[in-house]
Design a protein around this motif. Structure first.
Motif, short mmCIF file in Angstrom:
data_model
loop_
_atom_site.label_atom_id
_atom_site.label_comp_id
_atom_site.label_asym_id
_atom_site.label_seq_id
_atom_site.Cartn_x
_atom_site.Cartn_y
_atom_site.Cartn_z
N SER A 95 42.38 90.45 -33.64
CA SER A 95 41.74 91.08 -35.25
C SER A 95 42.08 92.13 -35.48
CB SER A 95 40.14 91.37 -34.84
OG SER A 95 39.82 92.52 -34.12
N CYS A 96 42.72 93.24 -34.27
CA CYS A 96 43.06 94.22 -34.09
C CYS A 96 44.75 94.69 -34.80
CB CYS A 96 43.34 95.30 -33.07
SG CYS A 96 40.61 95.68 -33.01
N SER A 97 45.20 93.27 -33.59
CA SER A 97 46.65 92.75 -33.56
C SER A 97 47.04 92.76 -34.93
CB SER A 97 47.05 91.67 -32.90
OG SER A 97 47.30 90.44 -33.53
N ALA A 98 48.48 92.68 -35.08
CA ALA A 98 49.98 93.00 -36.12
C ALA A 98 49.86 91.37 -36.54
CB ALA A 98 50.67 93.40 -36.28
N ASP A 99 49.74 90.97 -35.65
CA ASP A 99 49.42 89.49 -35.89
C ASP A 99 48.24 88.75 -35.83
OD1 ASP A 99 50.43 86.80 -37.09
OD2 ASP A 99 51.95 86.37 -36.46
N PRO A 100 47.12 88.63 -35.73
CA PRO A 100 45.91 87.65 -35.71
C PRO A 100 45.98 86.74 -35.23
CG PRO A 100 45.99 88.79 -37.29
CD PRO A 100 46.49 89.77 -36.96
N VAL A 101 46.59 85.58 -35.83
CA VAL A 101 46.32 84.79 -36.23
C VAL A 101 47.29 83.88 -34.90
CG1 VAL A 101 47.57 82.20 -37.18
CG2 VAL A 101 46.19 83.83 -39.05
N ARG A 102 49.17 84.46 -35.06
CA ARG A 102 49.34 84.18 -33.28
C ARG A 102 48.62 84.58 -32.68
NH1 ARG A 102 53.43 88.76 -32.89
NH2 ARG A 102 51.20 89.59 -31.61
N ASP A 103 47.75 85.57 -32.48
CA ASP A 103 47.55 85.95 -30.96
C ASP A 103 46.14 84.85 -30.63
OD1 ASP A 103 48.64 87.81 -30.87
OD2 ASP A 103 47.22 89.41 -31.13
N LEU A 104 45.92 84.05 -32.02
CA LEU A 104 44.50 83.28 -31.31
C LEU A 104 45.38 81.79 -31.34
CD1 LEU A 104 42.48 84.11 -34.79
CD2 LEU A 104 41.68 84.85 -32.21
N VAL A 105 46.24 81.84 -31.71
CA VAL A 105 46.93 79.78 -31.26
C VAL A 105 47.32 80.13 -30.19
CG1 VAL A 105 49.17 78.69 -31.33
CG2 VAL A 105 47.68 79.85 -33.46
N ARG A 106 48.41 81.61 -30.47
CA ARG A 106 48.59 81.96 -27.82
C ARG A 106 48.11 81.56 -27.00
NH1 ARG A 106 49.86 87.60 -27.55
NH2 ARG A 106 47.20 87.51 -27.15
N ASP A 107 46.05 81.47 -27.45
CA ASP A 107 45.46 82.10 -26.71
C ASP A 107 43.95 80.77 -26.55
OD1 ASP A 107 46.20 85.07 -25.67
OD2 ASP A 107 44.83 85.83 -27.01
N PHE A 108 44.61 79.74 -27.77
CA PHE A 108 43.59 79.09 -27.50
C PHE A 108 43.65 77.93 -26.43
CE2 PHE A 108 42.30 74.39 -28.99
CZ PHE A 108 40.72 74.90 -29.33
N PRO A 109 44.34 77.23 -25.87
CA PRO A 109 44.22 76.40 -24.60
C PRO A 109 43.88 77.35 -23.99
CG PRO A 109 46.61 76.84 -25.30
CD PRO A 109 46.21 77.67 -26.02
N GLY A 110 43.93 78.19 -23.48
CA GLY A 110 44.07 79.27 -21.78
C GLY A 110 42.77 79.98 -22.15
N VAL A 111 42.50 80.42 -23.04
CA VAL A 111 40.74 81.37 -23.41
C VAL A 111 40.14 80.83 -24.24
CG1 VAL A 111 39.67 83.71 -24.19
CG2 VAL A 111 42.42 82.84 -23.04
#
Length: 130
Positions: A95-111
């Protein structure tokens, strides 16, 4: 359904256990190999190993539930709690990043997926009141 949940927990224990062992044995390699990790800050071997140790504790809870659901349920809850809190940290950071959706998608499978699975199994197989 119980058999499926035990298989899910055993699979998560295996995958997350490999991750934890690699974090603890090869922290620098792990830090550079996992997408997004270098963006979280400078490499800190102690911190990477600490997180590996926390993952290992969660893995033991998942494995205990997979082997003996009734006795292992409290350990599954503890492991699921760590995974869920860890996922919450990732949501905040995204939520604090420049591209929150990208970060959430990247972290979905492993986190997020392991946290969701562990918590869902813990809720569904909560022991009934006597």
């Amino acid at each position: 359904m119980e058999r499926t949940s035990r298989i899910v927990c055993a699979g998560l224990a295996l995958i997350l256990g490999i991750n934890a062992v690699v974090q603890m044995a090869q922290p620098f390699w792990w830090y550079n190999a996992v997408p997004g990790v270098p963006a979280t800050g400078p490499y800190n071997p102690h911190f990477v190993k600490d997180i590996g140790a926390a993952y290992l504790a969660a893995v033991l809870g998942l494995a205990w539930f997979a082997a003996r659901p009734r006795q292992g349920w409290p350990a599954l809850v503890a492991g699921g709690l760590f995974l869920g809190l860890h996922a919450g940290v990732h949501v905040f950071d995204a939520s604090c990043s420049a591209d929150p959706v990208r970060d959430l998608v990247r972290d979905f499978p492993g986190v997020f997926l392991p946290a969701i699975a562990a918590i869902l199994v813990a809720v569904v197989f909560r022991p009934k009141e006597a």
